[in-house]
Each structure stands twice: as structure tokens, then as C-alpha cells.
Design a protein around this motif. Sequence first.
Motif, PDB file in Angstrom:
ATOM      1  N   LYS A  60      55.072  30.854 -48.936  1.00  0.00           N
ATOM      2  CA  LYS A  60      55.137  29.436 -49.298  1.00  0.00           C
ATOM      3  C   LYS A  60      53.764  28.790 -49.258  1.00  0.00           C
ATOM      4  O   LYS A  60      53.399  28.005 -50.136  1.00  0.00           O
ATOM      5  CB  LYS A  60      56.086  28.695 -48.352  1.00  0.00           C
ATOM      6  N   CYS A  61      52.964  29.102 -48.234  1.00  0.00           N
ATOM      7  CA  CYS A  61      51.645  28.483 -48.086  1.00  0.00           C
ATOM      8  C   CYS A  61      50.599  29.131 -48.993  1.00  0.00           C
ATOM      9  O   CYS A  61      49.625  28.484 -49.378  1.00  0.00           O
ATOM     10  CB  CYS A  61      51.175  28.568 -46.642  1.00  0.00           C
ATOM     11  N   ALA A  62      50.773  30.399 -49.313  1.00  0.00           N
ATOM     12  CA  ALA A  62      49.765  31.123 -50.092  1.00  0.00           C
ATOM     13  C   ALA A  62      50.160  31.275 -51.556  1.00  0.00           C
ATOM     14  O   ALA A  62      49.628  32.114 -52.267  1.00  0.00           O
ATOM     15  CB  ALA A  62      49.552  32.506 -49.480  1.00  0.00           C
ATOM     16  N   LYS A  63      51.074  30.447 -52.009  1.00  0.00           N
ATOM     17  CA  LYS A  63      51.582  30.550 -53.386  1.00  0.00           C
ATOM     18  C   LYS A  63      50.456  30.357 -54.400  1.00  0.00           C
ATOM     19  O   LYS A  63      49.700  29.403 -54.336  1.00  0.00           O
ATOM     20  CB  LYS A  63      52.667  29.499 -53.610  1.00  0.00           C
ATOM     21  N   ASP A  64      50.350  31.307 -55.356  1.00  0.00           N
ATOM     22  CA  ASP A  64      49.327  31.221 -56.387  1.00  0.00           C
ATOM     23  C   ASP A  64      49.699  30.149 -57.402  1.00  0.00           C
ATOM     24  O   ASP A  64      50.859  29.820 -57.597  1.00  0.00           O
ATOM     25  CB  ASP A  64      49.184  32.579 -57.115  1.00  0.00           C
ATOM     26  N   ARG A  65      48.674  29.624 -58.100  1.00  0.00           N
ATOM     27  CA  ARG A  65      48.934  28.644 -59.137  1.00  0.00           C
ATOM     28  C   ARG A  65      47.847  28.727 -60.193  1.00  0.00           C
ATOM     29  O   ARG A  65      46.731  29.154 -59.930  1.00  0.00           O
ATOM     30  CB  ARG A  65      48.960  27.231 -58.554  1.00  0.00           C
ATOM     31  N   ASN A  66      48.194  28.325 -61.394  1.00  0.00           N
ATOM     32  CA  ASN A  66      47.252  28.269 -62.491  1.00  0.00           C
ATOM     33  C   ASN A  66      46.572  26.908 -62.439  1.00  0.00           C
ATOM     34  O   ASN A  66      47.202  25.884 -62.685  1.00  0.00           O
ATOM     35  CB  ASN A  66      47.994  28.457 -63.816  1.00  0.00           C
ATOM     36  N   ILE A  67      45.277  26.879 -62.097  1.00  0.00           N
ATOM     37  CA  ILE A  67      44.616  25.595 -61.880  1.00  0.00           C
ATOM     38  C   ILE A  67      44.489  24.788 -63.171  1.00  0.00           C
ATOM     39  O   ILE A  67      44.501  23.555 -63.132  1.00  0.00           O
ATOM     40  CB  ILE A  67      43.231  25.776 -61.222  1.00  0.00           C
ATOM     41  N   PHE A  68      44.390  25.462 -64.316  1.00  0.00           N
ATOM     42  CA  PHE A  68      44.265  24.740 -65.583  1.00  0.00           C
ATOM     43  C   PHE A  68      45.567  23.990 -65.892  1.00  0.00           C
ATOM     44  O   PHE A  68      45.556  22.795 -66.189  1.00  0.00           O
ATOM     45  CB  PHE A  68      43.929  25.704 -66.720  1.00  0.00           C
ATOM     46  N   ILE A  69      46.692  24.715 -65.812  1.00  0.00           N
ATOM     47  CA  ILE A  69      47.990  24.095 -66.090  1.00  0.00           C
ATOM     48  C   ILE A  69      48.285  23.011 -65.066  1.00  0.00           C
ATOM     49  O   ILE A  69      48.786  21.925 -65.395  1.00  0.00           O
ATOM     50  CB  ILE A  69      49.105  25.162 -66.081  1.00  0.00           C
ATOM     51  N   ASN A  70      47.948  23.297 -63.805  1.00  0.00           N
ATOM     52  CA  ASN A  70      48.175  22.320 -62.745  1.00  0.00           C
ATOM     53  C   ASN A  70      47.384  21.036 -63.014  1.00  0.00           C
ATOM     54  O   ASN A  70      47.891  19.926 -62.837  1.00  0.00           O
ATOM     55  CB  ASN A  70      47.762  22.905 -61.398  1.00  0.00           C
ATOM     56  N   SER A  71      46.141  21.183 -63.477  1.00  0.00           N
ATOM     57  CA  SER A  71      45.292  20.025 -63.763  1.00  0.00           C
ATOM     58  C   SER A  71      45.817  19.235 -64.962  1.00  0.00           C
ATOM     59  O   SER A  71      45.765  18.008 -64.972  1.00  0.00           O
ATOM     60  CB  SER A  71      43.851  20.478 -64.028  1.00  0.00           C
ATOM     61  N   VAL A  72      46.316  19.949 -65.970  1.00  0.00           N
ATOM     62  CA  VAL A  72      46.887  19.277 -67.145  1.00  0.00           C
ATOM     63  C   VAL A  72      48.107  18.446 -66.751  1.00  0.00           C
ATOM     64  O   VAL A  72      48.233  17.276 -67.125  1.00  0.00           O
ATOM     65  CB  VAL A  72      47.286  20.305 -68.232  1.00  0.00           C
ATOM     66  N   ILE A  73      49.006  19.063 -65.983  1.00  0.00           N
ATOM     67  CA  ILE A  73      50.219  18.367 -65.550  1.00  0.00           C
ATOM     68  C   ILE A  73      49.877  17.146 -64.695  1.00  0.00           C
ATOM     69  O   ILE A  73      50.420  16.054 -64.886  1.00  0.00           O
ATOM     70  CB  ILE A  73      51.142  19.321 -64.763  1.00  0.00           C
ATOM     71  N   HIS A  74      48.954  17.349 -63.755  1.00  0.00           N
ATOM     72  CA  HIS A  74      48.552  16.253 -62.865  1.00  0.00           C
ATOM     73  C   HIS A  74      47.899  15.127 -63.667  1.00  0.00           C
ATOM     74  O   HIS A  74      48.161  13.945 -63.437  1.00  0.00           O
ATOM     75  CB  HIS A  74      47.579  16.777 -61.813  1.00  0.00           C
ATOM     76  N   THR A  75      47.051  15.495 -64.630  1.00  0.00           N
ATOM     77  CA  THR A  75      46.385  14.496 -65.464  1.00  0.00           C
ATOM     78  C   THR A  75      47.387  13.703 -66.288  1.00  0.00           C
ATOM     79  O   THR A  75      47.270  12.478 -66.422  1.00  0.00           O
ATOM     80  CB  THR A  75      45.362  15.165 -66.399  1.00  0.00           C
ATOM     81  N   LEU A  76      48.383  14.384 -66.852  1.00  0.00           N
ATOM     82  CA  LEU A  76      49.403  13.705 -67.650  1.00  0.00           C
ATOM     83  C   LEU A  76      50.191  12.708 -66.806  1.00  0.00           C
ATOM     84  O   LEU A  76      50.446  11.570 -67.232  1.00  0.00           O
ATOM     85  CB  LEU A  76      50.360  14.731 -68.283  1.00  0.00           C
TER      86      LEU A  76
END
Length: 277
Positions: free
Chosen positions: A145-161
Motif C-alpha cells: 500500500k505504501c510502496a505502490k508504483d504510479r505513472n507520474i505523467f498520468i498522475n500529473s495530468v489528472i491532478h492538473t485537470l
Amino acid sequence: MVDILVDSMKDTIRVVPVIFLLFLFVDFFMLKVNKENRLVDKLSKYDIVGGGLLGIIPQCGIPVGFAKLYANGYITLGMLFAIFFSSSDEAFIIIGAHPDQIGFVVKLIAVKVLIGIAVGYIISAVIKEKRNRIKGCGVDCTCPKCAKDRNIFINSVIHTLKISLFLLLTVFLLSLGLERIGEEGLGTLLGKNTFMQPIYAALIGAIPSCMSSVVLAEGYLQGAVGLGALISGLCANTGYGILVVLKELPFKKALKIILILLTISIAIGEIIFVVGG
């Protein structure tokens, strides 16, 4: 109203690329520099000073994560308050997206860090408490749960939207208010140039959401929120940190933390207002 909406969209679209790049940089920084939580782990060892410096990272997950760590007994109450008071998540990014405000953002960050460290030491000196029993995930936890990988590009797009949509709504409503009731009327509504505004701002900032800081930041940029109120609101803003406090701690203890947070935030805002903010 259509013209106001169009103008609001133009204002928002102009800063969206900058907001996205800033979010992408923060995520990249946290993923690479903070690999395996090295940075957060190192700063957390410096207790209150480390907590104040952690607030520089414009990410609402910092107050949330450390509220959980406090509940699990890993950090002191002083460090928790240092993090709460120094962090401002999206506010730094929203204001910093305007090139002419870069200098102000640097000063704002410095002031917030100093406030966080000062409050942390005061709380530690005034409130003596035993460290909670360690019972959960720590800073360097590597569970799935704490070490879950993520795609920083997609994460940034979603957060920006998400932020951009909320920013558009905020700009539109503020502009509509200025159009319909005038700057003086909107100022009266928000308590501008009165001792009440830092109180209103602190209550807005305390709303458990990363978006409340967006309202305060844009309100300041639009001239509807004074400096004292901005700092008051951002000091009280913990993103979803307050929800974690309410969920993980006994209600009386959680309420005490919230009341202290609001009281000190309002006091700081009022002092800045009186001095000339």
C-alpha cells in the motif's frame, strides 16, 4: 456572464501548462530524490525543524501522511503542527504559476516555514504528552500500500485537470462577484480590510480539502483576500490532514488539535493584518 466565463477560461488556460509542469516536477522529485522515502525519512529525524521543511513540498499528501504517522506514534505533536502550519499544497503552485509572483511565493514559503517551526516548538514546550504507542506504518514502510508504483505523467495530468477545473470555477465566481456587486461589495462580503477576514479565511482553509487553498490563493491574486487572511487561511489548511486526525485520534484530542490550529492561525492572520497586511 458569458464574457466573464470566457475571460475566466482564458485566465485559467494561461496558467495550466505551468501548473502541469510544476506538478510533474514535484512528482519526479518525490519519486527520484525521495526514492524509498529517503528524503522524508531523513527530514523526519529532525523532528520540528524537519517538519517545517517538509511543508515546502507542495503536495497535500505530506500533511495526510504525517497525521497518520502521529496517530501511529512515530512523530511528536510539535512536528505535526510544524508540518500543518508550513504546508500549503496547491497554493504555492497556483500563485507561483504567475511569473510576477515568484518573489512573493519565495517569501511566503519562508514565512510559513518559520511559522511552522516556531509553532512546533511552542506546542512542544506547552503541551507535554507521551509518545503514542507505535502501531502502524512508518516513514520507511515498504508494504504494498505504501510502496505502490504510479505513472507520474498520468498522475500529473489528472491532478492538473482537477485543479484547473476548480480554479476555473473559483476565478469565474470571483469575477462574477466583482462584476455584480463591485470590488467594494465583494470586499464587504469577504470581510476585506477588516479584522474578520483572517477568521473567515481560517475557516475556509480548515475545510478538509486540497481545494480550499486554491480558493485562498486565487482570492489573493484577484485582490479579494488580504495578506493576513491569506496566511491565516493557509496556516489552517492541512488538506485532508484534519480528516485523518479526526479518524485516527480520540474525538476530544482531535478537537483540541483543530481548535489550537484555528486559534493560532487566526492570531497570526490578525497580527499581520494589524501590522499592515
